[in-house]
Design a protein around this motif. Structure first.
Motif, short mmCIF file in Angstrom:
data_model
loop_
_atom_site.label_atom_id
_atom_site.label_comp_id
_atom_site.label_asym_id
_atom_site.label_seq_id
_atom_site.Cartn_x
_atom_site.Cartn_y
_atom_site.Cartn_z
N ARG A 180 -4.61 -0.25 -15.61
CA ARG A 180 -3.60 -0.01 -16.32
C ARG A 180 -3.78 0.57 -17.75
NH1 ARG A 180 -1.65 -4.03 -12.96
NH2 ARG A 180 -0.13 -3.17 -11.46
N ARG A 181 -4.76 -0.35 -18.09
CA ARG A 181 -5.28 -0.19 -19.60
C ARG A 181 -5.89 1.22 -19.82
NH1 ARG A 181 -8.16 -4.80 -23.39
NH2 ARG A 181 -7.92 -3.58 -25.34
N ALA A 182 -6.63 1.66 -18.69
CA ALA A 182 -7.18 3.00 -18.99
C ALA A 182 -6.15 4.00 -18.90
CB ALA A 182 -8.17 3.18 -17.67
N ASP A 183 -5.10 3.82 -17.98
CA ASP A 183 -3.86 4.73 -18.04
C ASP A 183 -3.26 4.57 -19.29
OD1 ASP A 183 -2.06 6.32 -16.44
OD2 ASP A 183 -0.58 4.71 -16.36
N THR A 184 -3.07 3.76 -20.05
CA THR A 184 -2.61 3.68 -21.33
C THR A 184 -3.46 4.41 -22.11
OG1 THR A 184 -1.74 1.29 -21.04
CG2 THR A 184 -1.68 2.31 -23.39
N ASP A 197 -12.88 -5.34 -26.12
CA ASP A 197 -12.20 -4.25 -26.99
C ASP A 197 -12.95 -3.06 -27.69
OD1 ASP A 197 -9.93 -5.68 -26.25
OD2 ASP A 197 -9.75 -6.91 -28.00
N PRO A 198 -13.98 -3.35 -28.27
CA PRO A 198 -14.94 -2.35 -28.98
C PRO A 198 -15.18 -1.10 -28.07
CG PRO A 198 -15.83 -4.46 -29.31
CD PRO A 198 -14.90 -4.81 -28.31
N VAL A 199 -15.39 -1.52 -26.64
CA VAL A 199 -15.58 -0.32 -25.54
C VAL A 199 -14.19 0.37 -25.28
CG1 VAL A 199 -16.15 0.02 -23.12
CG2 VAL A 199 -17.41 -1.46 -24.66
N TRP A 200 -13.02 -0.21 -25.49
CA TRP A 200 -11.70 0.35 -25.07
C TRP A 200 -11.60 1.19 -26.39
CZ3 TRP A 200 -9.62 0.98 -20.84
CH2 TRP A 200 -9.76 -0.09 -19.82
N ILE A 205 -6.58 -3.61 1.50
CA ILE A 205 -5.43 -3.94 1.71
C ILE A 205 -4.27 -3.83 0.62
CG2 ILE A 205 -3.34 -5.43 2.73
CD1 ILE A 205 -5.16 -3.96 5.06
N ASP A 206 -4.90 -4.25 -0.64
CA ASP A 206 -4.03 -4.19 -1.62
C ASP A 206 -3.92 -2.73 -2.43
OD1 ASP A 206 -3.77 -7.19 -2.34
OD2 ASP A 206 -5.75 -7.34 -2.53
N ILE A 207 -4.99 -2.14 -2.30
CA ILE A 207 -5.03 -0.71 -2.65
C ILE A 207 -4.00 0.26 -1.94
CG2 ILE A 207 -6.39 1.35 -2.90
CD1 ILE A 207 -8.91 -0.38 -3.72
N LEU A 208 -3.96 -0.30 -0.55
CA LEU A 208 -2.97 0.76 0.29
C LEU A 208 -1.75 0.38 0.12
CD1 LEU A 208 -4.99 0.69 3.77
CD2 LEU A 208 -4.68 2.45 2.05
N ASN A 209 -1.62 -1.05 -0.27
CA ASN A 209 -0.04 -1.54 -0.48
C ASN A 209 0.31 -1.16 -1.80
OD1 ASN A 209 0.24 -2.28 2.23
ND2 ASN A 209 -0.34 -4.60 1.76
N ASP A 210 -0.30 -1.31 -2.91
CA ASP A 210 -0.05 -1.32 -4.24
C ASP A 210 -1.07 -0.88 -5.12
OD1 ASP A 210 1.67 -1.41 -6.73
OD2 ASP A 210 1.57 -3.42 -6.63
N PRO A 211 -1.47 0.50 -5.06
CA PRO A 211 -2.51 0.91 -6.06
C PRO A 211 -2.28 0.82 -7.20
CG PRO A 211 -1.25 2.77 -4.96
CD PRO A 211 -0.56 1.45 -4.34
N GLY A 212 -0.91 0.66 -7.98
CA GLY A 212 -0.66 0.88 -9.13
C GLY A 212 -0.92 2.20 -9.80
N PRO A 213 -1.65 2.36 -11.06
CA PRO A 213 -2.03 3.54 -11.70
C PRO A 213 -3.08 4.36 -11.15
CG PRO A 213 -2.75 1.65 -12.98
CD PRO A 213 -2.05 1.21 -11.98
N VAL A 214 -3.96 3.61 -10.18
CA VAL A 214 -4.97 3.86 -9.50
C VAL A 214 -5.01 5.39 -8.98
CG1 VAL A 214 -7.06 3.60 -8.03
CG2 VAL A 214 -5.93 2.05 -9.49
#
Length: 285
Positions: free
Chosen positions: A274-278, A237-240, A25-34
């Protein structure tokens, strides 16, 4: 080899997440940057019920990546024809944007082992894995992606580096690659080599997806760091930083955040996306 003229959906160069039913339900309502979702093939090989009904709804909204964990591409015996037939049925009706499996083995005789086990990188292994990839691609009628493993030991008998082994598989079979940068970081720490050097040697031109995930920290019997690929926490953080280095070399790619155990509420997973999107935005800029 699959017909190159066939048209399939494509994953966007955007963040994706591994789909979990509690987030439906969350993904359908507000997927954000996904921008896309991954499912594990073996969870959707049944004939009906809520999982397949939800998947059909999601597939109308998002490109879907199918990630297999049970083919045992590196196994010494032939691929399980029943498993391959079920996979073909799933891929046939879903028409996903991507299909991937692991460079690993998980079967012995008729027994299935609940783990993805490493391989020696030899000519014999190369021939066997290439034959299995050819079979999968022929049955599915599409190119597959192969994921680099998390390693906890190295084989003395190996005659190829992992990156050279993957490059040769791509050359022989025409498959693509799924680059898991957390697996790179885990393996590099456990086997004491440079993760950035690994990325420098990796055939980035063949990458169709990039994965991220969390890992747990432990120590081996000698007190040296030992990382466990758990997919049970946030990306460190090192993986980011390794992702940033990879994207700077490869350009934008579909980037997936995996979280398979101790799965958090949707806002926590969405924040990782969102961090991946950044990271992707920085590359595009």
């Amino acid at each position: 080899m699959p017909d190159a003229t066939q048209s399939f959906p494509h994953l966007p160069s955007a963040p994706g997440v591994g789909y979990k039913a509690q987030h439906f339900i969350d993904i359908l309502n507000d997927p954000g940057p996904v921008g896309w979702l991954e499912i594990h093939a073996e969870n959707y090989m049944g004939d009906g019920g809520r999982p397949l009904a939800q998947l059909r709804v999601l597939a109308d909204r998002f490109p879907i990546s199918v990630h297999g964990v049970g083919l045992s591409i590196g196994g010494e015996t032939r691929l399980d024809p029943d498993h391959l037939a079920r996979l073909k049925h799933l891929v046939g009706w879903l028409n996903p944007a991507s299909f991937s499996e692991h460079l690993a083995w998980s079967t012995h005789d008729s027994h299935f082992l609940n783990d993805l086990l490493p391989l020696p990188y030899t000519d014999a292994t190369l021939t066997r894995v290439a034959d299995h990839i050819d079979e999968v691609q022929e049955v599915l009628g599409r190119k597959m992606l192969l994921e680099n493993p998390s390693s906890y030991l190295a084989f003395d008998e190996s005659t190829y580096s992992e990156t050279d082994f993957l490059r040769e598989l791509v050359r022989r079979t025409g498959c693509g690659l799924l680059l898991d940068v957390n697996n790179v970081f885990v393996s590099a720490t456990n086997l004491d080599y440079s993760p950035h050097g690994y990325i420098d040697a990796y055939p980035l031109e063949a990458v169709g997806e990039i994965h991220l995930g969390g890992h747990d920290e432990d120590q081996d019997d000698h007190g040296a760091p030992l990382l466990i690929d758990s997919h049970g926490r946030e990306v460190v953080d090192p993986v980011w930083a390794l992702l940033d280095d990879t994207l700077a070399k490869s350009g934008p790619k579909p980037v997936l955040v995996e979280w398979d155990t101790d799965v958090p509420d949707w806002p926590v997973l969405a924040q990782e996306a969102r961090r991946a999107d950044t990271a992707l935005t920085r590359v595009l800029a």
